[in-house]
Design a protein around this motif. Structure first.
Motif, PDB file in Angstrom:
ATOM      1  N   GLN A  81       0.697  -1.212   0.046  1.00  0.00           N
ATOM      2  CA  GLN A  81      -0.056  -0.067   0.093  1.00  0.00           C
ATOM      3  C   GLN A  81       0.900   1.198  -0.178  1.00  0.00           C
ATOM      4  OE1 GLN A  81      -3.438   0.094  -0.171  1.00  0.00           O
ATOM      5  NE2 GLN A  81      -3.494  -2.229  -0.160  1.00  0.00           N
ATOM      6  N   ALA A  82       2.217   1.122   0.354  1.00  0.00           N
ATOM      7  CA  ALA A  82       2.890   2.216   0.292  1.00  0.00           C
ATOM      8  C   ALA A  82       3.029   3.156  -0.704  1.00  0.00           C
ATOM      9  CB  ALA A  82       4.458   1.947   0.754  1.00  0.00           C
ATOM     10  N   GLN A  83       3.122   4.493  -0.701  1.00  0.00           N
ATOM     11  CA  GLN A  83       2.902   5.225  -1.803  1.00  0.00           C
ATOM     12  C   GLN A  83       3.981   6.441  -1.928  1.00  0.00           C
ATOM     13  OE1 GLN A  83       0.445   5.337  -4.144  1.00  0.00           O
ATOM     14  NE2 GLN A  83      -0.233   3.452  -3.106  1.00  0.00           N
ATOM     15  N   GLY A  84       5.017   6.255  -0.749  1.00  0.00           N
ATOM     16  CA  GLY A  84       6.081   7.203  -0.830  1.00  0.00           C
ATOM     17  C   GLY A  84       7.516   6.540  -1.391  1.00  0.00           C
ATOM     18  N   GLN A  85       8.008   7.723  -1.515  1.00  0.00           N
ATOM     19  CA  GLN A  85       9.527   7.374  -2.149  1.00  0.00           C
ATOM     20  C   GLN A  85      10.476   6.720  -1.223  1.00  0.00           C
ATOM     21  OE1 GLN A  85      11.809  10.694  -3.687  1.00  0.00           O
ATOM     22  NE2 GLN A  85      13.814   9.873  -3.248  1.00  0.00           N
ATOM     23  N   TYR A  86      10.221   7.088   0.206  1.00  0.00           N
ATOM     24  CA  TYR A  86      10.923   6.159   1.266  1.00  0.00           C
ATOM     25  C   TYR A  86      10.142   5.338   2.165  1.00  0.00           C
ATOM     26  CZ  TYR A  86      14.513  10.078   0.428  1.00  0.00           C
ATOM     27  OH  TYR A  86      15.434  10.873   0.031  1.00  0.00           O
ATOM     28  N   LEU A  87      10.727   4.279   2.435  1.00  0.00           N
ATOM     29  CA  LEU A  87       9.910   3.167   3.069  1.00  0.00           C
ATOM     30  C   LEU A  87      10.644   2.996   4.496  1.00  0.00           C
ATOM     31  CD1 LEU A  87       7.696   0.981   3.142  1.00  0.00           C
ATOM     32  CD2 LEU A  87       9.405  -0.434   2.436  1.00  0.00           C
ATOM     33  N   THR A  88       9.930   2.877   5.490  1.00  0.00           N
ATOM     34  CA  THR A  88      10.458   2.721   6.906  1.00  0.00           C
ATOM     35  C   THR A  88       9.304   1.985   7.788  1.00  0.00           C
ATOM     36  OG1 THR A  88      11.697   3.403   8.868  1.00  0.00           O
ATOM     37  CG2 THR A  88       9.788   4.880   8.121  1.00  0.00           C
ATOM     38  N   PHE A  89       9.843   1.395   8.977  1.00  0.00           N
ATOM     39  CA  PHE A  89       9.005   0.411   9.690  1.00  0.00           C
ATOM     40  C   PHE A  89       9.157   1.071  11.391  1.00  0.00           C
ATOM     41  CE2 PHE A  89      10.591  -1.786   6.113  1.00  0.00           C
ATOM     42  CZ  PHE A  89       9.521  -2.691   5.646  1.00  0.00           C
ATOM     43  N   ILE A  90       8.096   0.661  11.826  1.00  0.00           N
ATOM     44  CA  ILE A  90       7.977   0.844  13.383  1.00  0.00           C
ATOM     45  C   ILE A  90       7.093  -0.133  13.969  1.00  0.00           C
ATOM     46  CG2 ILE A  90       6.511   3.008  13.396  1.00  0.00           C
ATOM     47  CD1 ILE A  90       8.158   3.725  15.804  1.00  0.00           C
ATOM     48  N   ASP A  91       7.559  -1.036  14.776  1.00  0.00           N
ATOM     49  CA  ASP A  91       6.433  -1.721  15.441  1.00  0.00           C
ATOM     50  C   ASP A  91       5.667  -1.112  16.351  1.00  0.00           C
ATOM     51  OD1 ASP A  91       7.192  -3.986  14.002  1.00  0.00           O
ATOM     52  OD2 ASP A  91       8.383  -5.067  15.544  1.00  0.00           O
ATOM     53  N   ALA A  92       4.499  -1.783  16.759  1.00  0.00           N
ATOM     54  CA  ALA A  92       3.429  -1.117  17.673  1.00  0.00           C
ATOM     55  C   ALA A  92       3.920  -0.839  19.105  1.00  0.00           C
ATOM     56  CB  ALA A  92       2.252  -1.842  17.399  1.00  0.00           C
ATOM     57  N   ASP A  93       5.088  -1.136  19.496  1.00  0.00           N
ATOM     58  CA  ASP A  93       5.577  -0.648  20.831  1.00  0.00           C
ATOM     59  C   ASP A  93       6.839  -0.004  20.806  1.00  0.00           C
ATOM     60  OD1 ASP A  93       6.982  -2.945  19.998  1.00  0.00           O
ATOM     61  OD2 ASP A  93       6.702  -4.330  21.493  1.00  0.00           O
ATOM     62  N   ASP A  94       7.182   0.448  19.911  1.00  0.00           N
ATOM     63  CA  ASP A  94       8.652   1.234  19.912  1.00  0.00           C
ATOM     64  C   ASP A  94       8.344   2.757  19.601  1.00  0.00           C
ATOM     65  OD1 ASP A  94      10.161  -1.163  20.067  1.00  0.00           O
ATOM     66  OD2 ASP A  94       9.996  -1.649  17.811  1.00  0.00           O
ATOM     67  N   ILE A  95       9.470   3.309  19.659  1.00  0.00           N
ATOM     68  CA  ILE A  95       9.276   4.728  19.706  1.00  0.00           C
ATOM     69  C   ILE A  95      10.462   5.563  19.041  1.00  0.00           C
ATOM     70  CG2 ILE A  95       9.490   6.981  21.151  1.00  0.00           C
ATOM     71  CD1 ILE A  95       8.080   5.281  23.461  1.00  0.00           C
ATOM     72  N   TRP A  96      10.188   6.306  18.281  1.00  0.00           N
ATOM     73  CA  TRP A  96      11.341   6.945  17.442  1.00  0.00           C
ATOM     74  C   TRP A  96      11.450   8.630  18.005  1.00  0.00           C
ATOM     75  CZ3 TRP A  96       8.577   7.109  11.976  1.00  0.00           C
ATOM     76  CH2 TRP A  96       8.907   5.694  11.347  1.00  0.00           C
ATOM     77  N   PHE A  97      12.986   8.888  18.018  1.00  0.00           N
ATOM     78  CA  PHE A  97      13.172  10.281  18.571  1.00  0.00           C
ATOM     79  C   PHE A  97      12.647  11.147  17.440  1.00  0.00           C
ATOM     80  CE2 PHE A  97      17.025   8.325  21.230  1.00  0.00           C
ATOM     81  CZ  PHE A  97      16.103   8.023  22.205  1.00  0.00           C
ATOM     82  N   PRO A  98      12.367  12.495  17.828  1.00  0.00           N
ATOM     83  CA  PRO A  98      11.868  13.499  16.933  1.00  0.00           C
ATOM     84  C   PRO A  98      12.457  13.549  15.593  1.00  0.00           C
ATOM     85  CG  PRO A  98      11.598  14.222  19.158  1.00  0.00           C
ATOM     86  CD  PRO A  98      12.485  12.897  19.104  1.00  0.00           C
ATOM     87  N   ASP A  99      13.852  13.566  15.562  1.00  0.00           N
ATOM     88  CA  ASP A  99      14.554  13.730  14.264  1.00  0.00           C
ATOM     89  C   ASP A  99      14.944  12.463  13.721  1.00  0.00           C
ATOM     90  OD1 ASP A  99      14.163  16.458  14.672  1.00  0.00           O
ATOM     91  OD2 ASP A  99      16.306  16.708  15.860  1.00  0.00           O
ATOM     92  N   PHE A 100      14.237  11.541  13.910  1.00  0.00           N
ATOM     93  CA  PHE A 100      14.575  10.002  13.062  1.00  0.00           C
ATOM     94  C   PHE A 100      14.513  10.145  11.683  1.00  0.00           C
ATOM     95  CE2 PHE A 100      12.855   6.150  11.311  1.00  0.00           C
ATOM     96  CZ  PHE A 100      14.039   5.646  11.077  1.00  0.00           C
ATOM     97  N   MET A 101      13.299  10.620  11.063  1.00  0.00           N
ATOM     98  CA  MET A 101      13.016  10.516   9.757  1.00  0.00           C
ATOM     99  C   MET A 101      13.766  11.738   9.144  1.00  0.00           C
ATOM    100  SD  MET A 101       9.258   9.680   8.633  1.00  0.00           S
ATOM    101  CE  MET A 101       8.397  10.799  10.087  1.00  0.00           C
ATOM    102  N   ALA A 102      13.901  12.969   9.595  1.00  0.00           N
ATOM    103  CA  ALA A 102      14.751  13.918   9.252  1.00  0.00           C
ATOM    104  C   ALA A 102      16.206  13.569   8.856  1.00  0.00           C
ATOM    105  CB  ALA A 102      14.729  15.165   9.951  1.00  0.00           C
ATOM    106  N   ASN A 103      16.720  12.914  10.055  1.00  0.00           N
ATOM    107  CA  ASN A 103      18.246  12.625  10.002  1.00  0.00           C
ATOM    108  C   ASN A 103      18.248  11.375   8.917  1.00  0.00           C
ATOM    109  OD1 ASN A 103      18.720  14.195  11.721  1.00  0.00           O
ATOM    110  ND2 ASN A 103      18.805  13.153  13.620  1.00  0.00           N
ATOM    111  N   SER A 104      17.416  10.444   8.811  1.00  0.00           N
ATOM    112  CA  SER A 104      17.667   9.324   7.723  1.00  0.00           C
ATOM    113  C   SER A 104      17.581  10.095   6.301  1.00  0.00           C
ATOM    114  CB  SER A 104      16.417   8.494   8.116  1.00  0.00           C
ATOM    115  OG  SER A 104      16.588   7.795   9.293  1.00  0.00           O
ATOM    116  N   ILE A 105      16.451  10.897   6.033  1.00  0.00           N
ATOM    117  CA  ILE A 105      16.667  11.312   4.889  1.00  0.00           C
ATOM    118  C   ILE A 105      17.752  11.996   4.239  1.00  0.00           C
ATOM    119  CG2 ILE A 105      15.481  13.207   3.130  1.00  0.00           C
ATOM    120  CD1 ILE A 105      12.562  12.234   4.724  1.00  0.00           C
TER     121      ILE A 105
END
Length: 250
Positions: A81-105
């Motif tokens: 179903q993904a429509q994005g240029q980038y693909l990532t995953f997070i399980d339903a009990d984990d947590i990202w720090f606020p800049d995770f996506m920005a730093n990855s890109i």
């Protein structure tokens, strides 16, 4: 940076933690994303909770499988179903720090490497930090992942516009490892961000599984999924067992 990021979250009976996970996505400094939550036949209030949060955020998309089919099917449904240029995953009990996506890109754009992943902190179910931070290598190859899967579903970040969509093997465990290996057959290495970018929540039953069962399953993965020879499988299994011991030593 205005590229859509597709985030895949499989969930099964996750009402206790999933709101925190969703909030960590909503708190990202990078805001152009879609969160594809795939419910794998939950029997608790997970679906009701997600649907309520979805009302106030159109970026959350919710899918329900007709029957419990396992995390590989749930994640593959999200990938499809993904429509994005980038693909990532997070399980339903984990947590990202606020800049995770920005730093990855930024890392992908700076290095030109379409597959990056990050270090993370480790916590118990109440978010008390346990063990030491898991610091990833600066780069890993196909052979490295066979020895020890240092790429977690929590921090893997892929440019699928360049790499294309691939899907997890339909196996009971190690689905993520199977996916990373597919991509690492196409690119020389994945790049590791060594600064922790997330929190991996260790559930009570995560470390209680019989080590003999894990070794047996890892052996089957080498032989039946990656089609390695007996000699190759023994070589990688010895590395995997030793590095797995080190991973939870402190």
């Amino acid at each position: 940076m205005d590229f859509l990021v597709s985030i895949v979250t499989p969930t099964y009976n996750s009402e206790q933690f999933i709101a925190e996970t969703i909030l960590s996505v909503q708190n990202q400094s990078y805001t152009h994303w879609e969160l594809l939550i795939v419910d794998d036949g939950s029997q608790d209030k997970t679906a009701d909770l997600v649907k309520e949060l979805q009302k106030n955020d159109s970026r959350i998309k919710f899918f329900q499988l007709e029957k419990n089919s396992g995390p590989a099917v749930a994640r593959n449904t999200g990938i499809e179903q993904a429509q994005g240029q980038y693909l990532t995953f997070i399980d339903a009990d984990d947590i990202w720090f606020p800049d995770f996506m920005a730093n990855s890109i930024q890392t992908i754009q700076k290095t030109g490497i379409p597959f990056v992943f990050s270090s993370y902190r480790r916590a118990d179910e109440n978010l008390n930090f346990v063990y030491s931070d898991f610091i990833v290598p600066q780069s890993v190859t196909y052979s490295d992942i066979l020895k020890s899967n240092s790429i977690s579903c929590l921090t893997a970040f892929l440019d699928i516009q360049k790499l294309g969509k691939k899907y997890m093997p339909l196996i009971r465990k190690r689905q993520d490892m199977g996916l990373w290996l597919q991509y690492l057959k196409a690119v020389p290495f994945a790049y590791g961000i060594q600064q922790p970018q997330a929190i991996y929540r260790i559930r009570k039953n995560s470390l209680s599984r019989k080590k003999t069962d894990l070794i047996k399953y890892q052996w089957q993965f080498y032989r039946e999924v990656e089609n390695l020879s007996v000699f190759q499988s023994l070589y990688y299994l010895m590395h995997w067992a030793y590095r797995g011991f080190l991973k939870y030593r402190n």
